[in-house]
Write a protein that holds these residues in place. Structure first.
Motif, PDB file in Angstrom:
ATOM      1  N   UNK A 146       0.867  -1.178   0.000  1.00  0.00           N
ATOM      2  CA  UNK A 146       0.000   0.000   0.000  1.00  0.00           C
ATOM      3  C   UNK A 146       0.898   1.220   0.000  1.00  0.00           C
ATOM      4  N   UNK A 147       0.324   2.370  -0.238  1.00  0.00           N
ATOM      5  CA  UNK A 147       1.122   3.594  -0.155  1.00  0.00           C
ATOM      6  C   UNK A 147       1.532   3.891   1.281  1.00  0.00           C
ATOM      7  N   UNK A 148       0.853   3.307   2.257  1.00  0.00           N
ATOM      8  CA  UNK A 148       1.271   3.433   3.648  1.00  0.00           C
ATOM      9  C   UNK A 148       2.565   2.666   3.910  1.00  0.00           C
ATOM     10  N   UNK A 149       2.759   1.576   3.183  1.00  0.00           N
ATOM     11  CA  UNK A 149       3.791   0.601   3.541  1.00  0.00           C
ATOM     12  C   UNK A 149       5.047   0.691   2.686  1.00  0.00           C
ATOM     13  N   UNK A 150       5.068   1.582   1.691  1.00  0.00           N
ATOM     14  CA  UNK A 150       6.259   1.768   0.854  1.00  0.00           C
ATOM     15  C   UNK A 150       6.489   3.267   0.671  1.00  0.00           C
ATOM     16  N   UNK A 151       7.729   3.643   0.510  1.00  0.00           N
ATOM     17  CA  UNK A 151       8.041   5.033   0.178  1.00  0.00           C
ATOM     18  C   UNK A 151       7.995   5.197  -1.336  1.00  0.00           C
ATOM     19  N   UNK A 152       7.874   6.408  -1.831  1.00  0.00           N
ATOM     20  CA  UNK A 152       7.899   6.604  -3.286  1.00  0.00           C
ATOM     21  C   UNK A 152       9.155   6.037  -3.933  1.00  0.00           C
ATOM     22  N   UNK A 153      10.294   6.183  -3.276  1.00  0.00           N
ATOM     23  CA  UNK A 153      11.551   5.668  -3.839  1.00  0.00           C
ATOM     24  C   UNK A 153      11.527   4.147  -3.904  1.00  0.00           C
ATOM     25  N   UNK A 154      10.990   3.510  -2.878  1.00  0.00           N
ATOM     26  CA  UNK A 154      10.895   2.053  -2.884  1.00  0.00           C
ATOM     27  C   UNK A 154       9.932   1.567  -3.967  1.00  0.00           C
ATOM     28  N   UNK A 155       8.828   2.249  -4.121  1.00  0.00           N
ATOM     29  CA  UNK A 155       7.874   1.866  -5.151  1.00  0.00           C
ATOM     30  C   UNK A 155       8.528   1.893  -6.522  1.00  0.00           C
ATOM     31  N   UNK A 156       9.258   2.948  -6.837  1.00  0.00           N
ATOM     32  CA  UNK A 156       9.925   3.030  -8.138  1.00  0.00           C
ATOM     33  C   UNK A 156      10.943   1.909  -8.313  1.00  0.00           C
ATOM     34  N   UNK A 157      11.657   1.555  -7.250  1.00  0.00           N
ATOM     35  CA  UNK A 157      12.674   0.517  -7.343  1.00  0.00           C
ATOM     36  C   UNK A 157      12.075  -0.869  -7.542  1.00  0.00           C
ATOM     37  N   UNK A 158      10.867  -1.089  -7.055  1.00  0.00           N
ATOM     38  CA  UNK A 158      10.232  -2.396  -7.157  1.00  0.00           C
ATOM     39  C   UNK A 158       9.747  -2.730  -8.557  1.00  0.00           C
ATOM     40  N   UNK A 159       9.300  -1.740  -9.278  1.00  0.00           N
ATOM     41  CA  UNK A 159       8.523  -1.985 -10.492  1.00  0.00           C
ATOM     42  C   UNK A 159       9.245  -2.801 -11.555  1.00  0.00           C
ATOM     43  N   UNK A 160      10.568  -2.709 -11.714  1.00  0.00           N
ATOM     44  CA  UNK A 160      11.216  -3.529 -12.750  1.00  0.00           C
ATOM     45  C   UNK A 160      11.235  -5.029 -12.462  1.00  0.00           C
ATOM     46  N   UNK A 161      10.895  -5.443 -11.239  1.00  0.00           N
ATOM     47  CA  UNK A 161      11.072  -6.847 -10.870  1.00  0.00           C
ATOM     48  C   UNK A 161      10.125  -7.784 -11.604  1.00  0.00           C
ATOM     49  N   UNK A 162       8.868  -7.413 -11.762  1.00  0.00           N
ATOM     50  CA  UNK A 162       7.889  -8.336 -12.354  1.00  0.00           C
ATOM     51  C   UNK A 162       6.578  -7.614 -12.587  1.00  0.00           C
ATOM     52  N   UNK A 163       5.714  -8.260 -13.323  1.00  0.00           N
ATOM     53  CA  UNK A 163       4.328  -7.835 -13.505  1.00  0.00           C
ATOM     54  C   UNK A 163       3.484  -9.109 -13.517  1.00  0.00           C
ATOM     55  N   UNK A 164       2.235  -9.037 -13.070  1.00  0.00           N
ATOM     56  CA  UNK A 164       1.454  -7.851 -12.735  1.00  0.00           C
ATOM     57  C   UNK A 164       1.856  -7.199 -11.425  1.00  0.00           C
ATOM     58  N   UNK A 165       1.313  -5.974 -11.227  1.00  0.00           N
ATOM     59  CA  UNK A 165       1.559  -5.194 -10.019  1.00  0.00           C
ATOM     60  C   UNK A 165       0.209  -4.996  -9.317  1.00  0.00           C
ATOM     61  N   UNK A 166       0.125  -5.479  -8.082  1.00  0.00           N
ATOM     62  CA  UNK A 166      -1.097  -5.310  -7.295  1.00  0.00           C
ATOM     63  C   UNK A 166      -0.777  -4.463  -6.071  1.00  0.00           C
ATOM     64  N   UNK A 167      -1.707  -3.592  -5.684  1.00  0.00           N
ATOM     65  CA  UNK A 167      -1.504  -2.727  -4.522  1.00  0.00           C
ATOM     66  C   UNK A 167      -2.843  -2.442  -3.857  1.00  0.00           C
ATOM     67  N   UNK A 168      -2.875  -2.538  -2.509  1.00  0.00           N
ATOM     68  CA  UNK A 168      -4.035  -2.042  -1.762  1.00  0.00           C
ATOM     69  C   UNK A 168      -4.071  -0.523  -1.864  1.00  0.00           C
TER      70      UNK A 168
END
Length: 449
Positions: free
Chosen positions: A208-230
């Motif tokens: 969720x946006x509560x549980x990740x920082x913006x910088x962490x979110x950007x770093x995660x995205x290249x790992x895989x898809x699909x992307x699910x978020x509360x």
């Protein structure tokens, strides 16, 4: 080669009569032929429906169903329910998770779900340290999927902070927490853990946006898809996001992340008309969990306008307080009826509300879970209806969906096949007895702990 014959089948192009389906030795659909007479060796059935995707599940929560239905000293909400959940997870190890998930997954299959998106955040041991086998909990889920036969889209969750602005995690969240580096290792281990499952997929799930920082979110995205978020599940979450960023959760996400058709925004309950329009334009799926959202008192998603404007959506059983495909669809429609004091609101282009609900959830689930439809070359995942059930008398075509969604229960589903193998017969999973016995033994220990 197996050959099946159906009196009627819902195919991608619509209803067809007298349909023969050939399934090869690998469990893939080799041919689909409409208006075909049955052959002597065909396995004959009534009505075929494609299997549904369950796009949001926390399998372990099946074991705590009903445990949070006692009023506390303060006003009960999602947040007080979460405290109960935190206490429950401290009693689970990989063996317990495997037993609970196996029961949840066979119940999903009995309800007509043939693929599940497992939003998996219970990663570490009781101290919060990684297991020696880092993917031990993912392996437990893989074992449950293998035993039940359900197709698995595993969504390992990245969870780093307790609230917006990088607030440090609290002790109750210790089993969920990762750094970017430890998450990358966990994701690799999880990918390896599910590699032996037919038709498995792996994505990512920033919690969720509560549980990740913006910088962490950007770093995660290249790992895989699909992307699910509360997102935007609770009004308190919306208020906290506004205080942190000056924007609402969906508003912030659409402005700061490359949200597209590979994304699933789970819940998205509290959105403005502008956010609704932006979500539709992104092509992302709204992951709706009506039974859980009602149970937790979350609120009601603006589905009437979202569907009318062409939004993509699917259904999930989330907390698994009840596992019933038809009940999810019925609750979604009934919530809108109560909100708008009108009827038959979510059928979309279909005259039949039940047919429109099924079609919308089917398409959204396939998209969000990277699943496949009922087509040549795809896994033979399908459901058959109990043709002699009283709810179906005098019905055919789309009217079958109205009976399935609004006038029956799970006993309207007779059989379920996964990759050409029958896993549910006469409404009951072939492994139900053994899985239930193990679940009961495990849960007696868990609840006595």
């Amino acid at each position: 080669m197996q050959n099946f014959w159906f009196s009627a089948a819902l195919l991608p192009e619509g209803w067809a009569k007298s349909v023969r389906v050939a399934v090869d030795g690998a469990g893939l659909i080799a041919a689909i032929t409409a208006d075909a007479p049955a052959q002597p060796d065909d396995s004959r059935h009534g009505v075929l429906l494609p299997g549904m995707g369950n796009l949001h599940s926390h399998a372990f929560q099946r074991g705590m169903a009903g445990l949070a239905e006692v009023r506390g000293d303060s006003t009960d909400s999602f947040w007080t329910w979460r405290d109960t959940m935190y206490r429950f997870v401290d009693r689970l190890d990989p063996d317990a998770l495997a037993a609970i998930a196996a029961l949840a997954y066979i119940e999903m299959l009995e309800a007509g779900f043939t693929r599940v998106g497992e939003f998996h955040y219970l990663h570490h041991d009781l101290t919060g340290a990684p297991y020696a086998a880092r993917g031990a909990m993912a392996a437990a889920l893989a074992a449950a999927a293998d035993e039940s036969g359900i197709a698995l889209t595993l969504l390992p969750v990245f969870y780093a902070t307790a609230d917006f602005g990088g607030v440090p995690a609290n002790p109750a969240q210790r089993r969920f927490i990762n750094s970017l580096d430890s998450y990358a290792a966990l994701h690799d281990a999880s990918r390896t853990g599910i590699a032996g499952l037919d038709d498995s997929r792996i994505g990512i799930a920033p919690h969720s946006l509560r549980a990740v920082t913006p910088e962490q979110l950007r770093a995660l995205l290249p790992l895989a898809a699909p992307v699910h978020i509360h997102i935007a599940e609770q009004q308190r979450e919306v208020d906290a996001c506004l205080a942190w960023s000056g924007a609402r959760p969906v508003e912030w996400l659409l402005a700061n992340a490359p949200v597209d058709a590979d994304w699933c925004l789970v819940h998205a309950t509290h959105i403005t008309p502008a956010e609704r329009i932006g979500l539709i334009a992104s092509g992302a799926v709204a992951g709706l969990c009506p039974v859980t959202e009602a149970n937790l008192g979350d609120g009601i998603f603006p589905a009437r306008d979202f569907v009318a404007e062409g939004g993509r959506w699917g259904i999930g059983s989330d907390s698994n307080v009840a596992i019933d495909m038809a009940e999810e669809l019925r609750t979604l429609e009934y919530g809108q009826r109560l909100l708008h004091q009108s009827r038959n609101l979510l059928g979309g282009a279909h005259a039949s509300t039940g047919a429109g609900l099924f079609a919308g959830a089917l398409a959204g689930g396939q998209q969000a879970l990277h699943g496949t439809g009922f087509t040549v070359g795809a896994p033979a995942d399908f459901v058959t209806l109990a043709a002699d059930h009283p709810a179906f008398v005098g019905r055919d075509g789309d009217s079958l969906f109205d009976a399935l969604v609004f006038s029956g229960r799970r006993d309207l589903i007779d059989g379920v096949w996964r990759r050409g193998r029958q896993v549910v017969a006469a409404g009951r999973h072939v492994a139900r007895d053994s899985v239930t016995a193990r679940y009961l033994a495990v849960m007696r220990k868990v609840l006595a702990g």
